[in-house]
Design an enzyme around this catalytic site. Structure first.
Site, PDB file in Angstrom:
ATOM      1  N   ASP A  95      93.924  17.977  94.648  1.00  0.00           N
ATOM      2  CA  ASP A  95      95.214  18.680  94.608  1.00  0.00           C
ATOM      3  C   ASP A  95      96.335  17.780  95.115  1.00  0.00           C
ATOM      4  O   ASP A  95      97.395  17.664  94.489  1.00  0.00           O
ATOM      5  CB  ASP A  95      95.158  19.938  95.490  1.00  0.00           C
ATOM      6  CG  ASP A  95      94.195  20.988  94.983  1.00  0.00           C
ATOM      7  OD1 ASP A  95      94.626  21.856  94.201  1.00  0.00           O
ATOM      8  OD2 ASP A  95      93.025  20.948  95.382  1.00  0.00           O
ATOM      9  N   THR A 112      91.352  25.481  91.431  1.00  0.00           N
ATOM     10  CA  THR A 112      90.785  24.688  92.526  1.00  0.00           C
ATOM     11  C   THR A 112      89.425  25.231  92.963  1.00  0.00           C
ATOM     12  O   THR A 112      88.520  24.447  93.278  1.00  0.00           O
ATOM     13  CB  THR A 112      91.752  24.659  93.720  1.00  0.00           C
ATOM     14  OG1 THR A 112      92.985  24.065  93.311  1.00  0.00           O
ATOM     15  CG2 THR A 112      91.176  23.839  94.871  1.00  0.00           C
TER      16      THR A 112
END
Length: 358
Positions: free
Chosen positions: A110, A178
Site C-alpha cells: 500500500d 488489501t
C-alpha cells in the site's frame, strides 16, 4: 637670451578643453553601451525554466495528458504491489476498523505504491488536488518526472481537452483489496486512478498488477474496454463484497427469485471489471454490482468513470449520483450496471438502502 615659450589665448584654451571633453565622452559612452548590452544578453530567455502545466492557480490541465499519466501511475504503483507480494515482505499491520467492525490492513505494498503514484501525478500536475487512501509522508518524498509522452492508443482515441485546474480532483487507490492481498488472493487486487471534474468522474483507470491488464476510459472521449454483448436482467448474477454477501443474497433472491446467483468478491475495481468484457481468465462475470454499506470514494471513483464512459451507471441505492468532492466517503451504498434498465433495478431493491448507513 630667454627660452622661447608657447602661450595660448583664452579662445585657444577653450577650444582645447572642449576637444578633451569630446574625447572622454566618446570613450566613456562606448564603455557604458557595452556594459548595458552585456547585461541584457545575460538575462535568461523567457524568465527562467518552463513551468509544469497545471502548476499555477487559475491554470488549465489537458485531460488527455492527465489520462496518460494516470495510466502510467497505476502501472508503476502496480509494480510495487507485485514486488512486495512476490517477495513476501508485506509487513502487514492493522490501521483501524471499518464501520462494520472488520479490521483494515495496511501493508508495505500500500505505502510503496502510494508513494509512486502520488508523487508522479503531483510532479506532472502540481496544482491539481489529489486524494489518496493512504497518507503521504512528506519526509519520504520521491523525486519523479514525466516525459509527457502519450501512448499511441490514447492518442488515437482521445482528443486534447483543457479544463481549469481548480475544477479537477484526482482520487487514487494504491492497492484495492488489501485484505485479499494479505490472503494472497491476487486476482482481486487492483491499483486505480480517477479524475473528477466539478465532482463528476470523467477518467477512470483500473490496473491489475499480477496480470498487467489495464482498463481505462474517458467520458465523451474513448476507452480500451467495452461492455459485454448481453446481460441477464430477469435473474441477474450479482457481485457483492465478500464481507457481507449474505445481506444482499437474502433480499436479491426475494426480488429476482431463487435462481439469482450471488458472487462474493474482493475489491471494488474487480467488481466493476466483472460487468465488462474483460479477457482475463481469473475475472468472473456479473450483471449487477451492489454494495450495501459505507464505502470510500477512492474505491469506486475509477469504476464509476469507466462505467459512465461506456454508457453505464453507478449510483447510490436510491439512484442518486455520487459526487466526488467534499468528504471521502459515500454513505448511500451503491448499485452499478451497464446496458440494463438501471432505474428498474433500483425500484426492485428498495430495502437495501436501509442497511447502507449502518
Amino acid at each position: 637670451m630667454a627660452p622661447m615659450g608657447i602661450r595660448l589665448s583664452p579662445l585657444g584654451m577653450a577650444v582645447f578643453c572642449l576637444l578633451g571633453l569630446g574625447v572622454l565622452y566618446h570613450l566613456y559612452s562606448g564603455f557604458l553601451a557595452g556594459r548595458f548590452a552585456f547585461f541584457m544578453l545575460s538575462e535568461p530567455a523567457g524568465g527562467g525554466p518552463e513551468t509544469p502545466r497545471g502548476s499555477a492557480p487559475g491554470g488549465t490541465v489537458d485531460l488527455r495528458e492527465l489520462l496518460a499519466v494516470s495510466v502510467l501511475a497505476a502501472a508503476r504503483g502496480g509494480q510495487e504491489v507485485k514486488r512486495v507480494r512476490e517477495g513476501n515482505v508485506l509487513n502487514a499491520k492493522a490501521k483501524g476498523k471499518t464501520r462494520e467492525g472488520a479490521e483494515e490492513q495496511l501493508t508495505s505494498g500500500d505505502l510503496l505504491s502510494n508513494r509512486r503514484m502520488f508523487y508522479l501525478l503531483k510532479a506532472a500536475f502540481p496544482a491539481v488536488q489529489i486524494n489518496s487512501e493512504e497518507r503521504v509522508d512528506t519526509a519520504d518524498q520521491e523525486t519523479v518526472s514525466w516525459d509527457r509522452s502519450i501512448p499511441e492508443d490514447i492518442k488515437q482515441k482521445i482528443q486534447p481537452k483543457e479544463v481549469p485546474a481548480e475544477s479537477v480532483t484526482v482520487w487514487i487507490d494504491p492497492l484495492d483489496a488489501t485484505q485479499e492481498y494479505t490472503e494472497d488472493l491476487r486476482q482481486y487486487v487492483t491499483t486505480m486512478v480517477c479524475v473528477a471534474v466539478n465532482g463528476k468522474p470523467v477518467i477512470g483507470v483500473i490496473h491489475k498488477p499480477f496480470s498487467a491488464y489495464t482498463a481505462w476510459a474517458m467520458v465523451d472521449g474513448g476507452s480500451n474496454v467495452k461492455a459485454r454483448s448481453s446481460y441477464n436482467e430477469k435473474t441477474p448474477r450479482i457481485i457483492v463484497s465478500r464481507s457481507h454477501a449474505g445481506k444482499v443474497e437474502q433480499v436479491a433472491r426475494q426480488t429476482f427469485g431463487n435462481k439469482t446467483v450471488i458472487i462474493p468478491a474482493g475489491g471494488a475495481g474487480y467488481k466493476v471489471l466483472a460487468l465488462l468484457d474483460v479477457a482475463e481468465k481469473n475475472q468472473e462475470e456479473a450483471d449487477v454490482y451492489i454494495h450495501v454499506t459505507y464505502i470510500k470514494k477512492w474505491d469506486i471513483c475509477a469504476g464509476n468513470a469507466v462505467l459512465r464512459a461506456l454508457g453505464g451507471h453507478m449510483t447510490t441505492l436510491t439512484g442518486e449520483e455520487i459526487s466526488y468532492t467534499g468528504s471521502d466517503g459515500n454513505e448511500g451504498g451503491l448499485i452499478a450496471s451497464i446496458n440494463m434498465n438501471h432505474k428498474a433495478l433500483i425500484e426492485k431493491l428498495p430495502d437495501l438502502e436501509k442497511t447502507s448507513h449502518k
